[in-house]
Design a protein around this motif. Structure first.
Motif, mmCIF file in Angstrom:
data_model
loop_
_atom_site.group_PDB
_atom_site.id
_atom_site.type_symbol
_atom_site.label_atom_id
_atom_site.label_comp_id
_atom_site.label_asym_id
_atom_site.label_seq_id
_atom_site.Cartn_x
_atom_site.Cartn_y
_atom_site.Cartn_z
ATOM 1 N N ILE A 210 0.830 -1.204 0.000
ATOM 2 C CA ILE A 210 0.000 0.000 0.000
ATOM 3 C C ILE A 210 0.866 1.257 0.000
ATOM 4 C CG2 ILE A 210 -1.630 1.352 1.379
ATOM 5 C CD1 ILE A 210 -2.747 -1.434 2.324
ATOM 6 N N SER A 211 1.986 1.232 0.741
ATOM 7 C CA SER A 211 2.831 2.425 0.875
ATOM 8 C C SER A 211 3.642 2.718 -0.368
ATOM 9 C CB SER A 211 3.769 2.274 2.073
ATOM 10 O OG SER A 211 3.044 2.253 3.275
ATOM 11 N N PHE A 212 4.349 1.694 -0.913
ATOM 12 C CA PHE A 212 5.131 1.995 -2.107
ATOM 13 C C PHE A 212 5.120 0.900 -3.161
ATOM 14 C CE2 PHE A 212 8.184 -0.610 -0.172
ATOM 15 C CZ PHE A 212 8.859 -0.015 0.900
ATOM 16 N N GLY A 213 4.073 0.098 -3.146
ATOM 17 C CA GLY A 213 3.892 -0.854 -4.234
ATOM 18 C C GLY A 213 4.859 -2.009 -4.234
ATOM 19 N N TYR A 214 5.545 -2.222 -3.118
ATOM 20 C CA TYR A 214 6.518 -3.312 -3.029
ATOM 21 C C TYR A 214 5.951 -4.442 -2.182
ATOM 22 C CZ TYR A 214 10.499 -5.919 -1.125
ATOM 23 O OH TYR A 214 11.354 -6.918 -0.718
ATOM 24 N N ASP A 215 6.112 -5.664 -2.653
ATOM 25 C CA ASP A 215 5.628 -6.834 -1.923
ATOM 26 C C ASP A 215 6.819 -7.633 -1.402
ATOM 27 O OD1 ASP A 215 4.408 -9.040 -0.905
ATOM 28 O OD2 ASP A 215 3.410 -9.649 -2.755
ATOM 29 N N PRO A 216 7.129 -7.566 -0.099
ATOM 30 C CA PRO A 216 8.284 -8.293 0.435
ATOM 31 C C PRO A 216 8.067 -9.801 0.524
ATOM 32 C CG PRO A 216 7.149 -7.101 2.186
ATOM 33 C CD PRO A 216 6.493 -6.702 0.906
ATOM 34 N N ARG A 217 6.815 -10.244 0.403
ATOM 35 C CA ARG A 217 6.480 -11.676 0.431
ATOM 36 C C ARG A 217 7.003 -12.369 1.684
ATOM 37 N NH1 ARG A 217 4.251 -13.227 -4.221
ATOM 38 N NH2 ARG A 217 4.472 -15.420 -3.646
ATOM 39 N N SER A 218 6.910 -11.670 2.810
ATOM 40 C CA SER A 218 7.357 -12.293 4.062
ATOM 41 C C SER A 218 6.371 -13.358 4.536
ATOM 42 C CB SER A 218 7.548 -11.235 5.147
ATOM 43 O OG SER A 218 6.313 -10.617 5.486
ATOM 44 N N LEU A 219 5.090 -13.226 4.122
ATOM 45 C CA LEU A 219 4.096 -14.245 4.457
ATOM 46 C C LEU A 219 4.029 -15.260 3.319
ATOM 47 C CD1 LEU A 219 2.048 -15.134 6.586
ATOM 48 C CD2 LEU A 219 0.291 -13.877 5.329
ATOM 49 N N SER A 220 5.115 -15.999 3.166
ATOM 50 C CA SER A 220 5.183 -17.092 2.209
ATOM 51 C C SER A 220 5.186 -18.398 2.991
ATOM 52 C CB SER A 220 6.455 -16.981 1.358
ATOM 53 O OG SER A 220 6.428 -15.775 0.612
ATOM 54 N N PRO A 221 4.884 -19.533 2.341
ATOM 55 C CA PRO A 221 4.773 -20.809 3.068
ATOM 56 C C PRO A 221 5.955 -21.127 3.972
ATOM 57 C CG PRO A 221 3.973 -21.066 0.838
ATOM 58 C CD PRO A 221 4.521 -19.684 0.911
ATOM 59 N N ALA A 222 7.176 -20.796 3.547
ATOM 60 C CA ALA A 222 8.358 -21.113 4.359
ATOM 61 C C ALA A 222 8.599 -20.076 5.462
ATOM 62 C CB ALA A 222 9.587 -21.197 3.461
ATOM 63 N N LEU A 223 7.775 -19.015 5.499
ATOM 64 C CA LEU A 223 7.954 -17.907 6.449
ATOM 65 C C LEU A 223 9.422 -17.454 6.457
ATOM 66 C CD1 LEU A 223 5.743 -19.123 9.451
ATOM 67 C CD2 LEU A 223 5.110 -17.614 7.557
ATOM 68 N N PRO A 224 9.903 -16.998 5.310
ATOM 69 C CA PRO A 224 11.329 -16.677 5.168
ATOM 70 C C PRO A 224 11.738 -15.416 5.923
ATOM 71 C CG PRO A 224 10.142 -15.914 3.253
ATOM 72 C CD PRO A 224 9.138 -16.651 4.101
ATOM 73 N N SER A 225 13.035 -15.290 6.150
ATOM 74 C CA SER A 225 13.587 -14.059 6.706
ATOM 75 C C SER A 225 13.837 -13.109 5.537
ATOM 76 C CB SER A 225 14.894 -14.341 7.448
ATOM 77 O OG SER A 225 15.478 -13.127 7.880
ATOM 78 N N VAL A 226 13.168 -11.970 5.542
ATOM 79 C CA VAL A 226 13.303 -10.971 4.476
ATOM 80 C C VAL A 226 14.177 -9.837 5.000
ATOM 81 C CG1 VAL A 226 12.070 -9.358 2.983
ATOM 82 C CG2 VAL A 226 11.048 -11.578 3.541
ATOM 83 N N GLU A 227 15.234 -9.512 4.275
ATOM 84 C CA GLU A 227 16.222 -8.547 4.766
ATOM 85 C C GLU A 227 15.591 -7.215 5.144
ATOM 86 O OE1 GLU A 227 20.656 -6.862 3.624
ATOM 87 O OE2 GLU A 227 19.264 -7.355 2.000
ATOM 88 N N PHE A 228 14.733 -6.679 4.285
ATOM 89 C CA PHE A 228 14.115 -5.389 4.576
ATOM 90 C C PHE A 228 13.237 -5.477 5.822
ATOM 91 C CE2 PHE A 228 10.509 -2.357 3.807
ATOM 92 C CZ PHE A 228 11.230 -1.203 4.053
ATOM 93 N N ALA A 229 12.473 -6.562 5.956
ATOM 94 C CA ALA A 229 11.613 -6.741 7.127
ATOM 95 C C ALA A 229 12.436 -6.878 8.398
ATOM 96 C CB ALA A 229 10.730 -7.973 6.939
ATOM 97 N N ALA A 230 13.526 -7.657 8.329
ATOM 98 C CA ALA A 230 14.387 -7.846 9.500
ATOM 99 C C ALA A 230 15.052 -6.536 9.908
ATOM 100 C CB ALA A 230 15.445 -8.904 9.194
ATOM 101 N N ALA A 231 15.497 -5.770 8.920
ATOM 102 C CA ALA A 231 16.138 -4.483 9.209
ATOM 103 C C ALA A 231 15.136 -3.513 9.822
ATOM 104 C CB ALA A 231 16.725 -3.890 7.927
ATOM 105 N N PHE A 232 13.919 -3.488 9.288
ATOM 106 C CA PHE A 232 12.892 -2.594 9.816
ATOM 107 C C PHE A 232 12.544 -2.975 11.253
ATOM 108 C CE2 PHE A 232 9.001 -0.257 10.231
ATOM 109 C CZ PHE A 232 9.157 0.828 9.366
ATOM 110 N N ASP A 233 12.428 -4.273 11.515
ATOM 111 C CA ASP A 233 12.112 -4.760 12.859
ATOM 112 C C ASP A 233 13.198 -4.340 13.847
ATOM 113 O OD1 ASP A 233 10.299 -6.400 14.511
ATOM 114 O OD2 ASP A 233 12.052 -7.701 14.739
ATOM 115 N N ALA A 234 14.455 -4.519 13.466
ATOM 116 C CA ALA A 234 15.563 -4.148 14.348
ATOM 117 C C ALA A 234 15.583 -2.640 14.586
ATOM 118 C CB ALA A 234 16.890 -4.599 13.731
ATOM 119 N N ALA A 235 15.358 -1.861 13.540
ATOM 120 C CA ALA A 235 15.377 -0.406 13.662
ATOM 121 C C ALA A 235 14.285 0.089 14.608
ATOM 122 C CB ALA A 235 15.216 0.236 12.287
#
Length: 532
Positions: A210-235
């Protein structure tokens, strides 16, 4: 003086070493000095006792330091207990080396600082500097003209039907394409899942799209670690913990030395801002290409970033700041609300039964009509509001006084003092919610309309229920949040039961947003066709 025979490089190394030793010494002294004083006070002031119910009577030499240290892991819960015990629901206290503060659970005080005297209270130097590395001058960390400009832009965009439809489409596709399949897999395997993590991933993918048209696909079957999501969480986590430092100077020294948690924050923020800035540049190029072809509507994007850029606000820092702020706002708030909602529902089968009755009546014809038909989900709406009353996604907010003032209850505010309010405490105030405040009772938000033979929602005063803030800064994404939450509730409850693993009451942990400590382990059970 340094020996003049030393080379310039050698002198520079010696100076850097001396500065490092000095700052490290200050840091160590700051950390251990309170402990030394603690033992001195304990020995010499044995006649003084600690009273957790009143900060003002504790440790005469360091009024509140020891209680702050003792309760640093449950600061919001602890301060809520104190302020609810205060006769006026307002308390002034001194936080060592961080100045005097006022905290309140009084709706009149909230109205005073967020509306009546709005111009006298802004984010303030402490708040802005603490979050500046992550948020910059974004809408949640700005004042005056910068805030007004962003609010005006965002307000005009949030009011458009095209954005609402875009949000509905994104949420619907994420629910049907990812959330439900993952839950179905968990139900089939009878495996425990951390539902808090699942909901956070769902919300993160939504708000990024919704914010910038990017889909990080963190809610995928393997529940992967997504770099942008992990960085945002840490920040977000490290930025929030800055507020809890007993000595704010500590994090500032660590930042200057680029060590410890501040080094991790620097790395995480760098990744977040680099990614967001690259997205801004890509969007700008795409828009410029369309305009150069004289086809402004070709392959048009509906995300918020594209809307801001098309409106003429193309400064990279400005666009990056505002988009990061919106991701923060939408990332954990809805997932936190839903996490506590599903836990409360598991302990109140009667409420779940009422929601199921409502869902059987509510059958959206198309995704595009979901928003209008969701208005009929009145009992579900009330249940979500009630869950957020007890467990607000944002547990605390504060402002800084620009000039001397007096609060409605007579509390004197001096220029530069911080005045905060606690939605967590306010949802537990008997004066506001009655003697049954501890009960999860959606009916307190409803009136029965006998003529229409259905429930009618009765909203509460925003100053008594500031879950979405109040006054001119009230949340622009409130309707968007309810679209998302109602969509999830309807889709999940029609198909599944969410059953917590273990019977322990979860612990409410507050940072910039609130979470369940240790996650929310559940088992997913498929409903029979008849029950759904």
């Amino acid at each position: 003086m340094l020996d003049k025979t030393l080379s310039k490089h050698q002198r520079k190394i010696i100076i850097i070493t001396m500065v490092s030793v000095l700052t490290t010494s200050v840091l160590i002294f700051s950390l251990f000095f309170p402990i030394i004083i603690f033992f001195v006070v304990t020995k010499l002031k044995a006649s003084f006792t600690t009273n957790d119910s009143d900060l003002r009577t504790s440790y005469p030499l360091l009024p509140s330091l020891f209680l702050l240290f003792k309760n640093r892991g449950r600061f919001t819960l602890w301060t809520s207990e104190i302020v609810l015990a205060a006769p006026t629901l307002t308390l002034s206290f001194h936080r060592d080396f961080a100045g005097r503060k006022i905290i309140s659970a009084d709706p009149a005080v909230v109205r005073h600082i967020t509306k009546t005297h709005f111009d006298n209270y802004d984010k303030g130097r402490v708040f802005r500097s603490t979050l500046y590395d992550l948020l910059g001058d974004g809408i949640f960390n700005s004042n005056a003209e910068k805030w007004k400009l962003q609010r005006h832009i965002a307000s005009s965009e949030f009011s458009t039907k095209s954005l609402r439809r875009f949000v509905e489409t994104v949420v619907d596709s994420q629910i049907s394409g990812r959330l439900i399949p993952i839950m179905a897999t968990a139900a089939a395997g009878n495996a425990a899942v951390d539902f808090q993590d699942v909901l956070q991933r769902f919300a993160f993918d939504n708000i990024c799209k919704i914010s910038f048209g990017y889909d990080p696909r963190s809610l995928s079957p393997a529940l992967p670690s997504v770099e942008f999501a992990a960085a945002f969480d840490a920040a977000v986590n490290i930025s929030g913990k800055r507020f809890l430092e007993l000595f704010p100077l500590v994090w500032r020294i660590k930042k200057a030395l680029d060590v410890g948690s501040e080094k991790k924050l620097n790395v995480a923020v760098g990744k977040v801002r680099e990614f967001a800035t690259n997205m801004v540049r890509k969007k700008k190029k795409k828009i410029e290409r369309r305009l150069s072809l004289d086809q402004p509507n070709m392959d048009k994007d509906n995300d918020l970033l594209s809307r801001f850029l098309v409106s003429g606000y193309t400064d990279e820092n400005f666009a990056t700041d505002i988009v990061i702020s919106f991701i923060l706002a939408g990332r954990d708030t809805t997932s936190a609300a839903l996490t506590w909602f599903f836990w409360l529902l598991s302990n109140h089968p009667g409420v779940e039964a009422e929601i199921m009755k409502e869902l059987k009546k509510w059958k959206p014809k198309t995704a595009a009509s979901a928003y209008d038909e969701a208005k009929e989900m009145v009992y579900t709406h009330a249940s979500l509001c009630e869950a957020m009353r007890l467990y607000p996604p944002v547990p605390f907010d504060s402002k800084e006084a620009l000039n001397d003032d007096v609060l409605p209850d007579g509390t004197v505010v001096k220029k530069g003092m911080r005045v905060g309010y606690l939605p967590y405490a306010m949802g537990r105030a008997e004066r506001v919610w009655g003697k049954d405040w501890a009960e999860f009772r959606p009916e307190r938000w409803l009136d029965w309309d006998a003529a229409a033979d259905k429930w009618a929602f009765v909203g509460r005063d925003a100053y008594a229920y500031p879950v979405f803030q109040a006054g001119p800064r009230i949340c622009l994404g409130k309707d968007m949040a309810f679209i998302q939450m109602k969509g999830v509730v309807a889709a999940v409850l029609r198909r599944f039961r969410v059953v917590p693993v273990g019977g322990a009451t979860p612990v409410y942990v507050a940072n910039l947003t609130a979470k369940m400590e240790g996650g929310f382990p559940v088992r997913i059970e498929a409903r029979s066709e008849e029950s759904s």
